[in-house]
Design an enzyme around this catalytic site. Structure first.
Site, mmCIF file in Angstrom:
data_model
loop_
_atom_site.group_PDB
_atom_site.id
_atom_site.type_symbol
_atom_site.label_atom_id
_atom_site.label_comp_id
_atom_site.label_asym_id
_atom_site.label_seq_id
_atom_site.Cartn_x
_atom_site.Cartn_y
_atom_site.Cartn_z
ATOM 1 N N GLY A 13 -3.404 -4.957 6.662
ATOM 2 C CA GLY A 13 -3.952 -3.606 6.770
ATOM 3 C C GLY A 13 -3.638 -2.974 8.109
ATOM 4 N N ALA A 14 -2.371 -3.108 8.537
ATOM 5 C CA ALA A 14 -1.992 -2.734 9.902
ATOM 6 C C ALA A 14 -1.521 -1.297 10.053
ATOM 7 C CB ALA A 14 -0.889 -3.683 10.394
ATOM 8 N N GLY A 17 -6.265 2.692 11.242
ATOM 9 C CA GLY A 17 -7.573 2.212 11.670
ATOM 10 C C GLY A 17 -7.555 1.016 12.594
ATOM 11 N N LEU A 64 -1.838 -6.749 -1.198
ATOM 12 C CA LEU A 64 -2.645 -7.970 -1.147
ATOM 13 C C LEU A 64 -3.327 -8.300 -2.464
ATOM 14 C CD1 LEU A 64 -4.239 -7.627 2.399
ATOM 15 C CD2 LEU A 64 -2.307 -9.065 1.723
ATOM 16 N N TYR A 159 -19.809 -3.699 -2.724
ATOM 17 C CA TYR A 159 -19.021 -3.924 -1.498
ATOM 18 C C TYR A 159 -19.700 -4.972 -0.628
ATOM 19 C CZ TYR A 159 -17.265 -3.114 3.221
ATOM 20 O OH TYR A 159 -16.751 -3.279 4.490
ATOM 21 N N GLU A 195 -15.513 4.623 13.182
ATOM 22 C CA GLU A 195 -14.916 5.906 12.795
ATOM 23 C C GLU A 195 -13.432 5.715 12.475
ATOM 24 O OE1 GLU A 195 -14.821 10.623 13.994
ATOM 25 O OE2 GLU A 195 -15.863 9.196 15.290
#
Length: 251
Positions: A13-14, A17, A64, A159, A195
């Site tokens: 997840g690079a 964020g 993924l 979640y 954030e």
């Protein structure tokens, strides 16, 4: 971080964020960072921007939710860099789906990314380390405060279940590594409200803006600093879990 200079870190997840900021900081610390995401254009751009840094950033496209793509990614890392020394399971997502009315497809997607994808990456990373007799590697899960407590909003309950699983996986992995007499460490980083694009993807832009405007939120740099703290601890020190939330956050 000196002992990590020149070594290989995988960050899932690079592209945005926390993952994007962490990849940048690890490259500046001298690591070879493999950043993976479904869309890698931003990682490729960051790689160009970081060319003058001590380390380097390499992008691999990987979904993924598909084990064959994860295995292909680890094979590519093996061929190009030898293997993984640090695996940071940062990728994660949430859908606003309640337990009583939620979509099975959205539930499954959360489990595939937050739990199964994380577990496959962990398994392959540890195998890479053990194949090369790397006994000081590190597995880091980017967890959540939602893996520690249940919020009142029904939209976050499934979640939370996926993140409670990450909490269990962290401790289970510690036990399995210890049983092997391995010194590979495992850490969990559990932030509250950060954030990023996360809330917008979970809900909508207006609701996310209201949440982020309600307090001084954590920033991606705060989470990156916590991860680097865990990595920087002496080899005999396992920073098992860092819980962090905005000072103004209620729960």
């Amino acid at each position: 971080m000196q002992r990590w200079v020149g070594r290989v870190a995988l960050v899932t997840g690079a592209s945005v964020g926390i993952g994007a900021k962490l990849s940048e900081d690890l490259v500046k610390a001298g690591m070879t960072v493999v950043g993976c995401a479904r869309n890698i254009e931003k990682i490729q751009k960051a790689s160009e921007d970081l060319k003058s840094s001590n380390g380097s950033l390499y992008a691999i496209k990987c979904d993924l939710t598909k084990e064959d793509e994860i295995l292909a990614m680890f094979n590519e890392i093996k061929l190009k860099f030898g293997g993984v020394d640090v695996c940071i399971n940062n990728a994660g997502l949430a859908h606003a789906e309640t337990l009583l009315t939620g979509s099975t497809e959205k539930w499954r997607n959360m489990l595939e990314v937050n739990v199964i994808g994380l577990s496959v990456c962990t398994r392959e990373a540890v195998q890479s380390m053990r194949d090369r007799n790397v006994d000081d590697g590190h597995i880091i899960h980017v967890n959540s405060m939602s893996g520690k407590r249940i919020i009142t909003s029904p939209a976050g309950h499934f979640y939370s279940a996926s993140k409670f699983a990450v909490t269990a996986l962290t401790e289970g992995l510690r036990h399995e590594l210890r049983d092997l007499k391995s010194h590979i460490r495992v850490s969990s980083i559990s932030p509250g409200v950060v954030e990023t694009e996360f809330a917008e993807r979970m809900t909508n832009t207006d609701m996310a803006a209201k949440l982020y405007g309600s307090m001084k939120c954590l920033e991606t740099a705060d989470i990156s600093a916590a991860i680097i703290y865990a990595l920087s601890a002496p080899p005999h020190v396992q920073v098992h879990d860092i819980l962090m939330r905005p000072t103004e956050q209620v729960s």
